[in-house]
Design a protein around this motif. Structure first.
Motif, PDB file in Angstrom:
ATOM      1  N   SER A   1       8.224  12.505  -1.795  1.00  0.00           N
ATOM      2  CA  SER A   1      10.056  10.623  -1.606  1.00  0.00           C
ATOM      3  C   SER A   1       9.297  10.243  -3.082  1.00  0.00           C
ATOM      4  O   SER A   1      10.242   9.583  -3.145  1.00  0.00           O
TER       5      SER A   1
ATOM      6  N   GLY B   1       8.152  10.602  -7.060  1.00  0.00           N
ATOM      7  CA  GLY B   1       7.391  11.655  -8.335  1.00  0.00           C
ATOM      8  C   GLY B   1       8.215  13.227  -8.497  1.00  0.00           C
ATOM      9  O   GLY B   1       9.089  13.475  -7.872  1.00  0.00           O
TER      10      GLY B   1
ATOM     11  N   CYS C   1       7.156  14.080   3.904  1.00  0.00           N
ATOM     12  CA  CYS C   1       6.372  13.334   5.053  1.00  0.00           C
ATOM     13  C   CYS C   1       5.735  12.543   3.878  1.00  0.00           C
ATOM     14  O   CYS C   1       5.388  12.734   3.027  1.00  0.00           O
TER      15      CYS C   1
ATOM     16  N   ARG D   1       3.861   7.722   3.747  1.00  0.00           N
ATOM     17  CA  ARG D   1       3.743   7.128   4.367  1.00  0.00           C
ATOM     18  C   ARG D   1       5.211   6.532   4.648  1.00  0.00           C
ATOM     19  O   ARG D   1       4.757   5.536   5.478  1.00  0.00           O
TER      20      ARG D   1
ATOM     21  N   CYS E   1       4.355  10.092   7.933  1.00  0.00           N
ATOM     22  CA  CYS E   1       2.813  10.431   8.031  1.00  0.00           C
ATOM     23  C   CYS E   1       1.648  10.333   6.608  1.00  0.00           C
ATOM     24  O   CYS E   1       2.056  10.246   6.034  1.00  0.00           O
TER      25      CYS E   1
ATOM     26  N   GLY F   1      -1.250  13.046  -3.156  1.00  0.00           N
ATOM     27  CA  GLY F   1      -2.415  13.402  -3.562  1.00  0.00           C
ATOM     28  C   GLY F   1      -1.998  11.703  -3.491  1.00  0.00           C
ATOM     29  O   GLY F   1      -1.575  11.037  -3.766  1.00  0.00           O
ATOM     30  N   VAL F   2      -3.333  10.866  -3.696  1.00  0.00           N
ATOM     31  CA  VAL F   2      -3.642   9.727  -4.673  1.00  0.00           C
ATOM     32  C   VAL F   2      -4.397   9.517  -5.778  1.00  0.00           C
ATOM     33  O   VAL F   2      -5.364  10.691  -5.944  1.00  0.00           O
TER      34      VAL F   2
ATOM     35  N   SER G   1      -3.120  21.037  -7.473  1.00  0.00           N
ATOM     36  CA  SER G   1      -4.060  20.548  -8.077  1.00  0.00           C
ATOM     37  C   SER G   1      -4.020  19.554  -9.370  1.00  0.00           C
ATOM     38  O   SER G   1      -2.869  18.909  -9.513  1.00  0.00           O
TER      39      SER G   1
ATOM     40  N   VAL H   1       1.289  15.223 -16.308  1.00  0.00           N
ATOM     41  CA  VAL H   1       3.159  14.722 -16.536  1.00  0.00           C
ATOM     42  C   VAL H   1       3.630  12.928 -15.902  1.00  0.00           C
ATOM     43  O   VAL H   1       2.599  12.885 -15.532  1.00  0.00           O
TER      44      VAL H   1
ATOM     45  N   SER I   1       0.650   9.360 -13.702  1.00  0.00           N
ATOM     46  CA  SER I   1       0.128   9.227 -14.325  1.00  0.00           C
ATOM     47  C   SER I   1       0.222   7.133 -15.354  1.00  0.00           C
ATOM     48  O   SER I   1       0.705   7.098 -16.022  1.00  0.00           O
TER      49      SER I   1
END
Ligand SMILES: NC(=O)c1ccc[n+]([C@@H]2O[C@H](COP(=O)([O-])OP(=O)(O)OC[C@H]3O[C@@H](n4cnc5c(N)ncnc54)[C@H](OP(=O)(O)O)[C@@H]3O)[C@@H](O)[C@H]2O)c1
Length: 246
Positions: A12, A14, A33, A35, A58, A90-91, A140, A187, A192
């Protein structure tokens, strides 16, 4: 006309959004997907690529969500089946571990690591059923191998992803499914944005190539990992960091 179908989690905004846009432009069918839905996803859905883009809400890391999302994405893709998975969602949260709440560490590990494992499991099931090979790319971070002050849980989650890439590469290799980690350096994205200008310029100064990575730099390496050119590359952690970790 058959198209290669790739799932990119967290598309969604970044990096994920950049990947979704890039892969659609390359001709892939893309499912993604998050949230919550963003205007960027709405705009893409009403663009010329809209017919090849599937989005569904999702919450990765929550029980059963990965399975449900992959099933819905594969069903929507019809005969295109599933060619690739990019575990990008990721968070991150910074904090000195001694005062970092356990519940936050648990959340980071559940989303970044367990969620990625669940997505890989669901995608592998679909790929194995098809028996036509495939690609799994885990996004990662260099922090997974280098560490970073105040990022213990995040670092552990990314190191775990790299371990998953190596183990799954062995498990799925005979079925011509490659599994690699793509580990960006810093990035410039919303994630960031918590770094100060001074921290960002310090990172650029310490980087042999003299700058932070752009989303385009990461997309270009992803393109390689999804392409036939990378067919003999599996179980690797590909660092895309301008040389800061060399
Ligand atoms: N930016 C960097 O410098 C950098 C460096 C190295 C690695 N990375 C990695 O690259 C990936 C993308 O980072 P980014 O900077 O683009 O992050 P971002 O701008 O914060 O975007 C994260 C994306 O993941 C989605 N997401 C987060 N948690 C989710 C969940 N539980 N379920 C579903 N979707 C979820 C977000 O949407 P919702 O919030 O709406 O769910 C969003 O689409 C991450 O894995 C990150 O660790 C980033």
């Amino acid at each position: 006309m058959k198209r290669k179908h790739v799932i990119v989690t967290g598309g969604s905004r970044g990096l994920g959004l950049k990947m979704v846009e890039g892969l659609l432009a390359d001709g892939y069918r893309v499912s993604t997907c998050s949230r919550s839905k963003t205007d960027a996803i709405e705009q893409l859905r009403s663009s010329e690529y809209g017919g090849r883009l599937f989005w569904q809400e999702c919450s990765i890391g929550d029980e059963g969500q990965a399975d449900d999302f992959v099933k819905a994405a594969v069903a929507a893709a019809g005969d295109d089946g599933l060619y690739g998975l990019v575990n990008n969602a990721g968070v991150a949260q910074a904090g000195i571990l001694a005062s970092f709440p356990n519940v936050e560490s648990e959340r980071i590990l559940r989303i970044n690591l367990l969620g990625a494992i669940e997505m890989a499991r669901a995608a592998a099931q679909a790929m194995l059923r098809q028996n036509t090979g495939g690609r799994i790319v885990n996004i990662s971070s260099i922090i997974g191998s280098r560490g970073y002050n105040g990022m213990a849980a995040y670092s552990a989650s990314k190191a775990g992803m790299d371990g998953m890439s190596r183990a799954l590469a062995r498990e799925l290799g005979r079925r011509q499914i490659t599994v690699n980690s793509l580990a960006p350096g810093y990035v410039e994205t919303e994630m960031s944005s918590t770094l100060t200008a001074a921290q960002l310029s310090q990172i650029a100064n310490r980087t042999p190539l003299g700058r932070l990575a752009t989303e385009q730099d990461i997309l270009d390496v992803l393109r390689f990992l999804l392409s036939d050119a990378s067919r003999m590359v599996t179980g690797q952690v590909i660092l895309v960091d301008g040389g800061i970790s060399c």
